[in-house]
Design an enzyme around this catalytic site. Sequence first.
Site, short mmCIF file in Angstrom:
data_model
loop_
_atom_site.label_atom_id
_atom_site.label_comp_id
_atom_site.label_asym_id
_atom_site.label_seq_id
_atom_site.Cartn_x
_atom_site.Cartn_y
_atom_site.Cartn_z
N SER A 12 38.09 40.13 33.47
CA SER A 12 37.17 40.45 33.26
C SER A 12 37.16 41.63 33.97
CB SER A 12 36.38 39.92 34.12
OG SER A 12 36.80 39.91 35.67
N ALA A 15 40.33 45.67 30.56
CA ALA A 15 41.15 45.07 29.14
C ALA A 15 40.47 43.84 28.82
CB ALA A 15 42.50 44.59 29.41
N ALA A 45 39.77 51.72 40.90
CA ALA A 45 40.25 53.31 39.63
C ALA A 45 39.72 53.98 40.81
CB ALA A 45 40.47 53.67 38.55
N GLN A 46 40.20 54.69 40.99
CA GLN A 46 38.62 56.09 41.66
C GLN A 46 39.41 58.09 40.66
OE1 GLN A 46 40.50 57.53 45.77
NE2 GLN A 46 39.89 55.55 46.37
N GLY A 48 40.06 58.48 37.22
CA GLY A 48 39.31 58.29 36.25
C GLY A 48 41.15 57.94 34.85
N GLU A 113 46.00 65.84 38.26
CA GLU A 113 47.08 64.87 38.55
C GLU A 113 48.26 64.98 38.14
OE1 GLU A 113 45.24 60.75 38.56
OE2 GLU A 113 43.55 61.33 38.42
N ASP A 220 49.70 36.99 38.04
CA ASP A 220 49.14 35.35 37.19
C ASP A 220 49.32 35.41 35.73
OD1 ASP A 220 48.51 34.33 39.70
OD2 ASP A 220 46.34 34.44 38.77
N HIS A 241 51.78 53.95 45.22
CA HIS A 241 50.78 55.74 45.02
C HIS A 241 51.39 56.65 45.91
CE1 HIS A 241 47.36 58.14 45.19
NE2 HIS A 241 47.58 57.81 43.87
N ARG A 288 54.46 61.30 40.11
CA ARG A 288 54.45 60.02 41.52
C ARG A 288 55.70 60.25 42.52
NH1 ARG A 288 49.42 56.07 39.98
NH2 ARG A 288 48.09 57.90 40.19
N HIS A 349 51.39 50.34 44.16
CA HIS A 349 50.07 50.40 43.41
C HIS A 349 49.82 50.21 42.03
CE1 HIS A 349 46.84 53.25 42.32
NE2 HIS A 349 47.33 53.79 41.36
N GLU A 373 47.66 46.30 32.42
CA GLU A 373 48.09 46.54 33.46
C GLU A 373 49.04 44.92 33.75
OE1 GLU A 373 46.72 47.47 37.23
OE2 GLU A 373 49.04 47.09 38.16
N ARG A 384 54.69 55.86 35.41
CA ARG A 384 53.21 55.75 34.56
C ARG A 384 52.76 57.35 35.26
NH1 ARG A 384 47.86 54.96 36.31
NH2 ARG A 384 48.38 54.09 37.92
N SER A 389 46.65 54.75 32.26
CA SER A 389 46.68 52.71 32.78
C SER A 389 45.04 52.60 32.15
CB SER A 389 47.18 52.53 33.65
OG SER A 389 45.89 52.95 34.82
P1 FAD Z 1 42.19 44.18 35.75
O1 FAD Z 1 40.91 45.12 36.19
O2 FAD Z 1 42.99 43.96 37.76
O3 FAD Z 1 41.27 42.76 36.06
C1 FAD Z 1 42.54 41.56 36.49
C2 FAD Z 1 41.44 40.36 35.44
O4 FAD Z 1 42.07 39.47 35.64
C3 FAD Z 1 40.64 39.93 37.53
O5 FAD Z 1 39.15 39.66 36.33
C4 FAD Z 1 40.83 38.42 38.20
O6 FAD Z 1 40.33 38.55 38.61
C5 FAD Z 1 41.42 38.37 36.79
N1 FAD Z 1 42.00 37.23 36.23
C6 FAD Z 1 44.03 37.03 37.42
N2 FAD Z 1 44.51 35.91 37.24
C7 FAD Z 1 43.89 35.34 36.66
C8 FAD Z 1 43.67 33.85 36.29
N3 FAD Z 1 44.94 33.06 37.13
N4 FAD Z 1 42.66 32.97 36.18
C9 FAD Z 1 42.25 33.92 35.62
N5 FAD Z 1 41.71 35.40 35.86
C10 FAD Z 1 42.32 35.87 36.17
N6 FAD Z 1 44.13 53.72 36.72
C11 FAD Z 1 43.80 55.04 36.09
O7 FAD Z 1 44.22 54.89 34.40
N7 FAD Z 1 43.01 56.13 36.41
C12 FAD Z 1 43.06 55.73 38.04
O8 FAD Z 1 42.20 56.80 38.15
C13 FAD Z 1 43.72 54.75 38.10
N8 FAD Z 1 43.01 54.43 39.79
C14 FAD Z 1 43.14 53.20 40.37
C15 FAD Z 1 42.85 53.00 42.02
C16 FAD Z 1 43.58 51.78 42.16
C17 FAD Z 1 43.22 51.59 44.05
C18 FAD Z 1 44.53 50.91 42.26
C19 FAD Z 1 44.22 49.54 42.31
C20 FAD Z 1 44.51 50.95 40.54
C21 FAD Z 1 44.14 52.16 39.54
N9 FAD Z 1 44.49 52.62 38.74
C22 FAD Z 1 43.92 53.11 37.82
C23 FAD Z 1 44.80 51.52 37.96
C24 FAD Z 1 44.31 50.24 37.13
O9 FAD Z 1 42.77 50.07 37.81
C25 FAD Z 1 44.59 49.06 36.68
O10 FAD Z 1 45.52 49.34 36.11
C26 FAD Z 1 43.17 48.91 35.63
O11 FAD Z 1 42.68 48.87 35.56
C27 FAD Z 1 44.31 47.69 34.73
O12 FAD Z 1 42.80 46.81 34.30
P2 FAD Z 1 43.24 45.16 33.75
O13 FAD Z 1 41.96 44.84 32.71
O14 FAD Z 1 44.40 44.80 32.92
O15 FAD Z 1 43.24 43.88 34.94
C1 SIN Z 2 44.60 58.23 41.64
O1 SIN Z 2 43.36 58.30 41.56
O2 SIN Z 2 45.24 58.77 41.91
C2 SIN Z 2 45.10 56.66 40.91
C3 SIN Z 2 45.06 57.10 39.46
C4 SIN Z 2 45.94 56.39 38.62
O3 SIN Z 2 46.47 55.98 39.51
O4 SIN Z 2 46.53 56.78 37.74
#
Ligand code: FAD
Ligand code: SIN
Length: 525
Positions: A12, A15, A45-46, A48, A113, A220, A241, A288, A349, A373, A384, A389
Site C-alpha cells: 500500500s 507503487a 520519504a523526505q 521529494g 540533492e 517479502d 544513505h 550517494r 536506505h 522498490e 540510485r 525512486s
Molecule cells: P513501500 O512504500 O515501502 O510500500 C510497501 C508496502 O508493501 C507496504 O504497504 C507493506 O505493508 C506492504 N508489504 C510488504 N510485504 C508484504 C507482505 N508480505 N504482505 C502484504 N503486504 C506487504 N525516495 C524518493 O524518491 N525520494 C525521497 O525523498 C525518498 N526519501 C526516503 C526517505 C526514507 C526515510 C526512506 C525509508 C525512503 C525514502 N525514499 C525516497 C525511497 C522511497 O520512499 C521508496 O523507495 C518508495 O516509497 C517505495 O515505495 P513502494 O510503494 O515500492 O514500497
Molecule cells: C533524502 O531525502 O535524502 C532521501 C531521498 C531519496 O532517498 O531519494
Amino acid sequence: MTRKFDFLVIGSGLAGISFAIKASRYGKVALISKAKLDETNTAYAQGGIAAVTYKPDSFEKHIQDTIIAGDGHCDEAAVRKVIQEAPAQIDDLLEWGVNFDKKEDGLFDLHKEGGHSEFRILHHKDNTGYEMQQSLIRKIADNKNIEIFENHFAIEILTQHHLGEVVTQHTPNIECYGAYVLNEETNHIHKFLAKITLLATGGIGSVYATTTNPEIATGDGIAMVHRARGVIQDMEFVQFHPTGLYNPGERPTFLITEAIRGYGAVLRCKDGREFMQKYDERGSLASRDIVARAIDNEMKIRGHQFVYLDVTHKNADETKEHFPNIYKKCLSLGFDITKDMIPVSPTQHYLCGGIVIDEHSRTTIKSLYAAGECTCTGLHGANRLASNSLLEALVYSDAAVKHATSVLSGISFNEFIPDWNDDGTKLPEEMVLITQSFREVEQIMSTYVGIVRSNLRLKRAMSRLEILFRETEDLFDRSVVSREICELRNVISVAYLIIKHALRRKESRGLHYTIDYPKRMKSDK
Ligand code: FAD
Ligand code: SIN
C-alpha cells in the site's frame, strides 16, 4: 476461505496505491498491506520526487545525472522512459490532491540533492512521502472497486507449484494465480485468486542492523519471487544513505534529507574540518555512494561513530521553514540545528536491485507484475540518484496498469489451487528462536556486507547464513505459519541473494565496493 479479484495488489505504498487507483477503473481490486495502510517506506520519504519542470533543466540533463550516478550500469531505455514520463505522473499526483510547496510567484519550490545538476526535486516541506501517502489514502477511501485488507500478510504467490507440479527456473511459462494471505487478526490463511497480481512490497532495510526503513521492509516480494523461481537481479547494490541521524538505539534511523546539503549544509569531521573535497570535486553534493563511502572512511580512520552535518551558517528562519520536521526532531534530542551541528552516519536506505521487470512491469512469471522498490528496472544501475525512486514507482505502476488491462479479458481464475495446508504443524515453539535468528541476520549483514566488502567477509557471511537458513526452514516446516517466521525466512533469502550477487561481481562499481577488486571493469557484464 477463497476470495476472487481481477487485481490483487500486495503493498500500500506509492507503487501499490497508484496502481490500485488506476486499475479500479477496469475491475475489482484487493489492496493488501501487512500493517496499517500508511506504514510504508513511502510515508517516510523526505526529500521529494525528481522531475523536470522548468528551464534551464531538461530531460537530457536529468537522464545524464541518472546515468552518471548509476556508474555505467543503467539501462538507458529505462532511464529515458522514467524521466520523460515524469511530468505526466506529477500531474496525476496533483490531481489526487498531493500538495507540493510553491514559491510566492506560484512556481514549484524545487530542491537539489546529491548528483543532480539542477534544482528539480518537488517536495512538501521535508515530509513529502507522508503528504503523498495520506493524499492517496484519501483518494481510495470511497472507491467501491477497491477492497482494503490491512494487517494481511502475503505468504506465497500461487503458481503451478501449488498444483503439485515441480517448478524450476527452467520451467517454461510459470504462472501466477494470486497469493496465500494470512489475516493477522483471525490467524486464518486465505486463498486470494486473481487474474493479475502486482507485487509492490517495498524495501529490505530490516535485513540490516541500522536502516531508515520501517520494520515492514523485509523484502517479502523479492523472497516470494525467488521461491517461485522468478528472476532477481542486482541485489549487491544496496544503498546506504550518508546522513542518518546518529542516535544509537533508534530504529528506524531518522533521516536527515540530502536536500539539506542541496540547500547548503556541509559535512565536517568532529574537529570541524570539511573533508568531502578530498573525495570528489562536487564535495558534500557528490552522489550517494561516494559520500557514504567517504564518511565511512573518515569514521574508520579517526575511530569516530559519526561525522557532522553543518547548516548553522544558513539563515535560521529559512532553515526552519524548509526543514521543520528535522528541526523539531533534533530539538527534541536537545540540539538546535540552526546553532549546533548534526551528528550523522551512513545507514542502509534503499535497494537498487530486486525482481526483474520489463518496460510493461512484467516479471518473468506470467500474470505477475511488480513495481516500486522491490523491482529491478535498470533505472538506478549500480547507484540510485536521489529522489528517483518515488518517480520510478509511479511510472512502472502506470505501465503495469496499461499492460495488465490490455490482457485482462483473456485470463481466468485458476479454481484448482488447493487451500493452505497446515497438517503436521504445531504452534510456534519459543518465539526467541525467531527473534534471535533475526538479530543474527542483521548483525551478519551489517558486519560483513556493508559499505566496504571483501571476499573473506562475504564468504564468512554466507557460511553463517547457511546455518540460519537450515534452522529456519526446519522450524517453518514444523510450525503453524506466523508473520514472524515468514519474515525471518524472507530476510534470510534476501540476505542470501545480496551475498550471492556480491560474490559474483569481481569489480567495484557504484554501491558495491570490495577491497579485493577495487577497480571498475570496462564492461559491467
Ligand atoms: P513501500 O512504500 O515501502 O510500500 C510497501 C508496502 O508493501 C507496504 O504497504 C507493506 O505493508 C506492504 N508489504 C510488504 N510485504 C508484504 C507482505 N508480505 N504482505 C502484504 N503486504 C506487504 N525516495 C524518493 O524518491 N525520494 C525521497 O525523498 C525518498 N526519501 C526516503 C526517505 C526514507 C526515510 C526512506 C525509508 C525512503 C525514502 N525514499 C525516497 C525511497 C522511497 O520512499 C521508496 O523507495 C518508495 O516509497 C517505495 O515505495 P513502494 O510503494 O515500492 O514500497
Ligand atoms: C533524502 O531525502 O535524502 C532521501 C531521498 C531519496 O532517498 O531519494
